[in-house]
Design an enzyme around this catalytic site. Structure first.
Site, PDB file in Angstrom:
ATOM      1  N   GLU A 264       0.848  -1.202   0.000  1.00 24.49           N
ATOM      2  CA  GLU A 264       0.000   0.000   0.000  1.00 24.49           C
ATOM      3  C   GLU A 264       0.877   1.243   0.000  1.00 24.49           C
ATOM      4  O   GLU A 264       1.851   1.314   0.754  1.00 24.49           O
ATOM      5  CB  GLU A 264      -0.892   0.084   1.247  1.00 24.49           C
ATOM      6  CG  GLU A 264      -2.024  -0.888   1.337  1.00 24.49           C
ATOM      7  CD  GLU A 264      -2.866  -0.648   2.601  1.00 24.49           C
ATOM      8  OE1 GLU A 264      -2.955   0.525   3.055  1.00 24.49           O
ATOM      9  OE2 GLU A 264      -3.412  -1.622   3.137  1.00 24.49           O
ATOM     10  N   GLU A 318     -13.609   5.964  -0.667  1.00 21.47           N
ATOM     11  CA  GLU A 318     -14.502   5.065   0.084  1.00 21.47           C
ATOM     12  C   GLU A 318     -15.226   5.854   1.170  1.00 21.47           C
ATOM     13  O   GLU A 318     -14.638   6.228   2.178  1.00 21.47           O
ATOM     14  CB  GLU A 318     -13.699   3.918   0.681  1.00 21.47           C
ATOM     15  CG  GLU A 318     -13.007   3.058  -0.370  1.00 21.47           C
ATOM     16  CD  GLU A 318     -12.043   2.057   0.233  1.00 21.47           C
ATOM     17  OE1 GLU A 318     -12.516   1.084   0.849  1.00 21.47           O
ATOM     18  OE2 GLU A 318     -10.820   2.265   0.103  1.00 21.47           O
ATOM     19  N   GLU A 327      -8.967   9.910   4.942  1.00 22.31           N
ATOM     20  CA  GLU A 327      -9.189   8.468   4.871  1.00 22.31           C
ATOM     21  C   GLU A 327     -10.209   8.091   3.799  1.00 22.31           C
ATOM     22  O   GLU A 327     -10.160   7.000   3.242  1.00 22.31           O
ATOM     23  CB  GLU A 327      -9.656   7.929   6.229  1.00 22.31           C
ATOM     24  CG  GLU A 327      -8.578   7.847   7.278  1.00 22.31           C
ATOM     25  CD  GLU A 327      -7.517   6.810   6.933  1.00 22.31           C
ATOM     26  OE1 GLU A 327      -7.874   5.728   6.438  1.00 22.31           O
ATOM     27  OE2 GLU A 327      -6.325   7.089   7.146  1.00 22.31           O
TER      28      GLU A 327
END
Length: 352
Positions: A264, A318, A327
């Site tokens: 990631e 998301e 985030e």
């Protein structure tokens, strides 16, 4: 004979190029903590249209794995942290899980790796002691199906697994992790010819030290660089410095033969008022410049020929992720599949 020799040499050159090209690769993380994402079928079409041939999942959702069937896209699936205990204690559990979540899809769905757990060392449920036994039992299950040479097993670790990471030359794992889990895991990775997965986020390093770290240094842009006093190497970006801290930690324990895959890394396009580096322009610069570096087979100062495989985080924004605004905004695409910003994913796009 002469013609056969020429053909043999040409084939050897082609094979060498293919292996090199496969050594440096770009993939994406396909997270789905959202309620507004397109169907998996549409996502696979999007991946193929962008020339993305590697994807990392955070589960083994049947709809996603079936949609990836026949796509030619290489897939990494995840075994969840909360099931590590069962896989560690019962080899039969690991085999049942593998049969249900991997064997039934492979090889039509090109599953190339299983990420066992995710950032287990920072898991608040303290599943660390079950990690390596679970990895070994899942590997035994792969062996039963003769898939142990086809599908690799690893476990993504956060950079916080390092006790020291700056400067890179003093990189070392946290002492309390070394004997209980780091060495056993590295032994397993060495035995199985697998690789260490590492999640690295220069964004967070920059946000925590924006008063001393230049944005150009964080985004792979031109800058004076920083010399590591321990090894004399000069660094021009945080990413290289963080990866070399991992390499130094491996060297310190004499596991320098274990490869590293960046499972990631990414940069958010939006953040809260105190997340000064989060913007579409910075996200485009970070991901775009990183892709250019990787696709040009760019290693690190400590390992110039590392040929890294890097999974960008993430495919989509998301909307159900918790925490600060950043985030929910690491995606390179909006849920309607429009680009948040432009990133080249292939060598052809780079040459464009």
């Amino acid at each position: 004979m002469h013609r056969l020799l020429i053909l043999s040499i040409l084939f050897s050159c082609f094979l060498s190029f293919s292996l090199l090209a496969d050594g440096s690769a770009i993939g994406v993380n396909y997270g789905r903590i959202a309620n507004n994402l397109p169907s998996a079928f549409k996502v696979v079409k999007l991946l193929k249209s962008q020339g993305i041939n590697r994807v990392k999942l955070f589960d083994t959702d049947p709809a996603v794995l079936l949609s990836l069937s026949g796509s030619g896209i290489k897939v990494t699936v995840n075994f969840p942290n909360e099931k590590l205990f069962f896989a560690a204690k019962k080899p039969s559990y690991a085999l049942t899980w593998l049969n249900k979540n991997v064997v039934v899809y492979h090889p039509k769905t090109l599953i190339e790796a299983i990420a066992v757990g995710n950032e287990v060392f920072v898991d608040p449920h303290n599943t660390t002691k079950f990690l390596v036994p679970a990895m070994r039992n899942i590997h035994k299950a792969l062996t039963i199906h003769n898939l142990h040479n086809t599908i690799k097993i690893s476990s993504p670790i956060a950079l916080s697994a390092l006790g020291s990471s700056y400067p890179s030359s003093i990189g070392s794992f946290k002492p309390e992790l070394i004997e209980p889990v780091i060495k056993p895991m590295l032994n397993f990775l060495r035995e199985t010819s697998s690789y260490l997965m590492v999640n690295v986020y220069p964004f967070f390093a920059y946000e925590s030290n924006a008063d001393v770290i230049s944005i150009d240094y964080a985004l792979f842009r031109e800058n004076p660089g920083n010399v590591d006093p321990g090894n004399g190497l000069k660094y021009f970006n945080i990413f290289d410095a963080q990866i070399d801290a991992v390499f130094a930690a491996l060297n310190r324990l004499q596991y320098d033969d274990v490869r590293v895959v960046v499972s990631e890394t990414g940069w958010p396009s939006k953040g809260d008022s105190d997340e000064v580096g989060a913007s579409p322009q910075n996200a485009a610069a970070y991901n775009g410049n990183l892709v250019k570096k990787i696709l040009n087979n760019g290693g690190t100062p400590l390992r110039p020929n590392a040929n890294l495989t890097v999974y960008l985080f993430a495919l989509f924004n998301e909307n159900k992720k918790v925490g600060p605004t950043s985030e929910r905004n690491f995606g390179m695409f909006y849920p309607d599949m429009k680009k948040v910003y432009d990133v080249p994913f292939t060598v052809a796009e780079l040459r464009g």
